[in-house]
Design a protein around this motif. Structure first.
Motif, PDB file in Angstrom:
ATOM      1  N   LYS A 335       0.845  -1.190   0.000  1.00  0.00           N
ATOM      2  CA  LYS A 335       0.000   0.000   0.000  1.00  0.00           C
ATOM      3  C   LYS A 335       0.878   1.237   0.000  1.00  0.00           C
ATOM      4  N   ALA A 336       0.781   2.000  -1.090  1.00  0.00           N
ATOM      5  CA  ALA A 336       1.631   3.183  -1.257  1.00  0.00           C
ATOM      6  C   ALA A 336       1.215   4.287  -0.297  1.00  0.00           C
ATOM      7  N   LYS A 337       2.057   5.321  -0.189  1.00  0.00           N
ATOM      8  CA  LYS A 337       1.774   6.438   0.715  1.00  0.00           C
ATOM      9  C   LYS A 337       0.492   7.165   0.344  1.00  0.00           C
ATOM     10  N   ASP A 338       0.144   7.162  -0.963  1.00  0.00           N
ATOM     11  CA  ASP A 338      -1.074   7.852  -1.384  1.00  0.00           C
ATOM     12  C   ASP A 338      -2.311   6.974  -1.239  1.00  0.00           C
ATOM     13  N   GLY A 339      -2.154   5.794  -0.625  1.00  0.00           N
ATOM     14  CA  GLY A 339      -3.278   4.913  -0.389  1.00  0.00           C
ATOM     15  C   GLY A 339      -3.529   3.892  -1.487  1.00  0.00           C
ATOM     16  N   THR A 340      -2.769   3.955  -2.579  1.00  0.00           N
ATOM     17  CA  THR A 340      -2.955   3.024  -3.691  1.00  0.00           C
ATOM     18  C   THR A 340      -2.439   1.632  -3.309  1.00  0.00           C
ATOM     19  N   LEU A 358       6.567  -4.828 -11.208  1.00  0.00           N
ATOM     20  CA  LEU A 358       5.182  -4.632 -10.812  1.00  0.00           C
ATOM     21  C   LEU A 358       4.294  -5.689 -11.460  1.00  0.00           C
ATOM     22  N   ASP A 359       3.176  -5.954 -10.833  1.00  0.00           N
ATOM     23  CA  ASP A 359       2.182  -6.855 -11.422  1.00  0.00           C
ATOM     24  C   ASP A 359       1.333  -6.053 -12.421  1.00  0.00           C
ATOM     25  N   ALA A 360       2.026  -5.333 -13.275  1.00  0.00           N
ATOM     26  CA  ALA A 360       1.395  -4.445 -14.260  1.00  0.00           C
ATOM     27  C   ALA A 360       2.425  -4.134 -15.329  1.00  0.00           C
ATOM     28  N   CYS A 361       1.962  -3.718 -16.499  1.00  0.00           N
ATOM     29  CA  CYS A 361       2.883  -3.357 -17.574  1.00  0.00           C
ATOM     30  C   CYS A 361       2.403  -2.079 -18.259  1.00  0.00           C
ATOM     31  N   THR A 411      15.796  -7.151  -1.088  1.00  0.00           N
ATOM     32  CA  THR A 411      15.327  -5.946  -0.395  1.00  0.00           C
ATOM     33  C   THR A 411      14.874  -4.915  -1.417  1.00  0.00           C
ATOM     34  N   ILE A 412      13.755  -4.273  -1.097  1.00  0.00           N
ATOM     35  CA  ILE A 412      13.155  -3.273  -1.990  1.00  0.00           C
ATOM     36  C   ILE A 412      12.840  -2.032  -1.181  1.00  0.00           C
ATOM     37  N   LEU A 417       8.668   1.939  -4.900  1.00  0.00           N
ATOM     38  CA  LEU A 417       7.309   1.484  -5.223  1.00  0.00           C
ATOM     39  C   LEU A 417       6.332   2.650  -5.214  1.00  0.00           C
ATOM     40  N   ASP A 418       6.492   3.559  -4.247  1.00  0.00           N
ATOM     41  CA  ASP A 418       5.606   4.731  -4.178  1.00  0.00           C
ATOM     42  C   ASP A 418       5.659   5.530  -5.469  1.00  0.00           C
ATOM     43  N   ALA A 419       6.840   5.616  -6.075  1.00  0.00           N
ATOM     44  CA  ALA A 419       6.997   6.404  -7.296  1.00  0.00           C
ATOM     45  C   ALA A 419       6.273   5.783  -8.488  1.00  0.00           C
ATOM     46  N   LEU A 420       5.875   4.522  -8.366  1.00  0.00           N
ATOM     47  CA  LEU A 420       5.222   3.820  -9.483  1.00  0.00           C
ATOM     48  C   LEU A 420       3.741   3.566  -9.229  1.00  0.00           C
ATOM     49  N   SER A 421       3.180   4.207  -8.221  1.00  0.00           N
ATOM     50  CA  SER A 421       1.788   3.927  -7.840  1.00  0.00           C
ATOM     51  C   SER A 421       0.797   4.305  -8.927  1.00  0.00           C
ATOM     52  N   ALA A 422       1.199   5.190  -9.829  1.00  0.00           N
ATOM     53  CA  ALA A 422       0.280   5.615 -10.902  1.00  0.00           C
ATOM     54  C   ALA A 422      -0.135   4.451 -11.797  1.00  0.00           C
ATOM     55  N   HIS A 423       0.659   3.394 -11.827  1.00  0.00           N
ATOM     56  CA  HIS A 423       0.322   2.244 -12.668  1.00  0.00           C
ATOM     57  C   HIS A 423      -0.877   1.469 -12.134  1.00  0.00           C
TER      58      HIS A 423
END
Length: 425
Positions: A335-340, A358-361, A411-412, A417-423
């Motif tokens: 769960k990203a900082k923006d709630g996504t 990501l589980d997205a492309c 380690t991640i 991950l937060d920077a990619l939440s738009a996907h």
């Protein structure tokens, strides 16, 4: 049973058609009058079949968990041999006519045919053979009605391919030669396109520069493989129509120039021609139903596997190697900082490397990936992902992000991950 049938039949149909076509085009003589190379095509089939069984066994036991490094040289050779075989087929009449005067050319044609059969069988059959591994569910009894139905579906799929090829073969004596040769040439041209598509997919995964048009064409070819198989079947409409025309032209009435024996022979030819064309049409309809109605009946809504637990502390996600070292797809949620709510996947590749993204492309969004028959498949476009390309940009690949490995763990940084939440929005 139906799922096994609609999976196995398309996988074995193309090799069956190829073996039939090359047999018709290059078979000459009888008994001792046959060339010494007459059995080479059978040898090619046996070599390809044994190699496919061995390779499928290695994949099933996880000795090899991705086949790119094998497919690449196989497809390079297959594309070259397909082109040579296509030329040989177009010249088959000249090669087989009075072949004893140019035996070397006859032997060359049979050698090329044998190599093409071996490569095609080896490339096509491992996925079919791996269907044997899902006859029995894990921790379930061996002999159950479900297992027997899967076995029946598998055997019927193989048998259906052989029967379809045998039906088309009956037109070799009823259709004019140019019609059957045209159908064979078109079928082999489509086979060349299929092998070229597989090769281009590997080259694209190896970061070969593709223009937008090339990528669209490649994606279309991958997604329409079933239509190519249908086309390889429907090209035999050409000799089917030629058979009907040839039969209709046969004189079967009282003709002064023909005796009773000749008229009876013409009637028999007409019956064979019409029967061959009719059964060929039935075979085409059966293949069409299998690849359309049959597949639609087996398709169900794909449910992504639930996310696994992992350690998350001080902005760092930690996953131990032991959790993901089995070579299967592992899905995690964050769960990203923006709630996504986001998902990312990890799968171990050959050589100890890990495919992480990501589980997205970029192409299909956050539809997600799932594992089926040892392949990682996009839920939206249903394209099988090359394991070697996971972690790289481009195509229908998981969006990559930075990570580190060491001390037996992955380690991640959650900030990445937060920077990619738009996907996932």
């Amino acid at each position: 049973m139906l799922e096994q049938f609609v999976t196995v039949m398309p996988g074995t149909l193309v090799p069956a058609l190829l073996i039939m076509c090359l047999g018709v085009m290059f078979t000459v003589g009888e008994g001792r009058d046959k060339p010494v190379s007459a059995r080479w095509r059978l040898v090619g089939l046996l070599v390809g079949l044994v190699a496919a069984v061995v390779f499928a066994g290695l994949r099933a036991t996880a000795v090899i968990n991705q086949r790119t490094f094998v497919n690449y040289p196989v497809l390079v050779c297959a594309v070259i041999v397909d082109a040579l075989a296509l030329v040989m087929v177009l010249c088959a009449h000249a090669i087989t006519r009075n072949w004893t005067r140019h035996k070397a050319l006859m032997h060359l044609a049979n050698a090329v045919a044998a190599v093409q059969i071996a490569l095609t069988v080896f490339y096509a059959l491992p996925d079919v053979i791996l269907q044997l591994t899902i006859w029995v569910e894990p921790d379930a009894p061996v002999f159950t009605s479900a297992m027997l139905l899967r076995a029946l579906g598998f055997l019927l799929g193989v048998a259906a391919s052989v029967v379809v090829a045998a039906i088309f073969r009956t037109m070799r004596t009823t259709a004019v030669r140019w019609a059957f040769t045209t159908a064979v040439a078109l079928m082999m041209a489509i086979l060349l396109a299929q092998h070229l598509t597989g090769l281009m997919q590997i080259l694209q995964a190896r970061r070969m520069r593709f223009t937008h048009t090339m990528f669209v064409a490649l994606a279309w070819s991958i997604n329409h493989n079933d239509w190519m198989i249908l086309a390889q079947t429907f090209v035999f409409l050409i000799p089917a129509v030629a058979s009907v025309v040839a039969g209709a032209r046969m004189q079967t009435r009282n003709v002064p120039d023909l005796n009773d024996a000749a008229i009876r022979s013409n009637k028999a030819f007409r019956r064979r021609a019409i029967a061959a064309a009719a059964w060929s049409l039935v075979a085409m309809i059966a293949v069409t139903c299998t690849l359309t109605v049959g597949k639609a009946a087996t398709q169900q809504t794909i449910t992504l596997s639930p996310p696994e637990a992992y350690e998350l502390a001080d902005g760092v996600a930690t996953i131990p190697f032991s959790q993901v070292e089995d070579g299967h797809l592992h899905r995690f949620e964050y769960k990203a900082k923006d709630g996504t709510v986001m998902r990312f996947i990890i799968i171990k590749k050959n050589g100890g490397a890990y495919g992480i993204g990501l589980d997205a492309c970029e192409n299909c969004g956050d539809a997600g990936y799932y594992e089926k028959d040892g392949k990682i498949i996009c839920k939206k476009c249903e394209v099988a992902i090359n394991l070697a390309t996971i972690g790289f940009k481009g195509g229908c690949n998981p969006v990559p992000f930075p990570y580190k490995t060491g001390d037996g763990q992955i380690t991640i940084q959650t900030s990445d991950l937060d920077a990619l939440s738009a996907h996932f929005q």
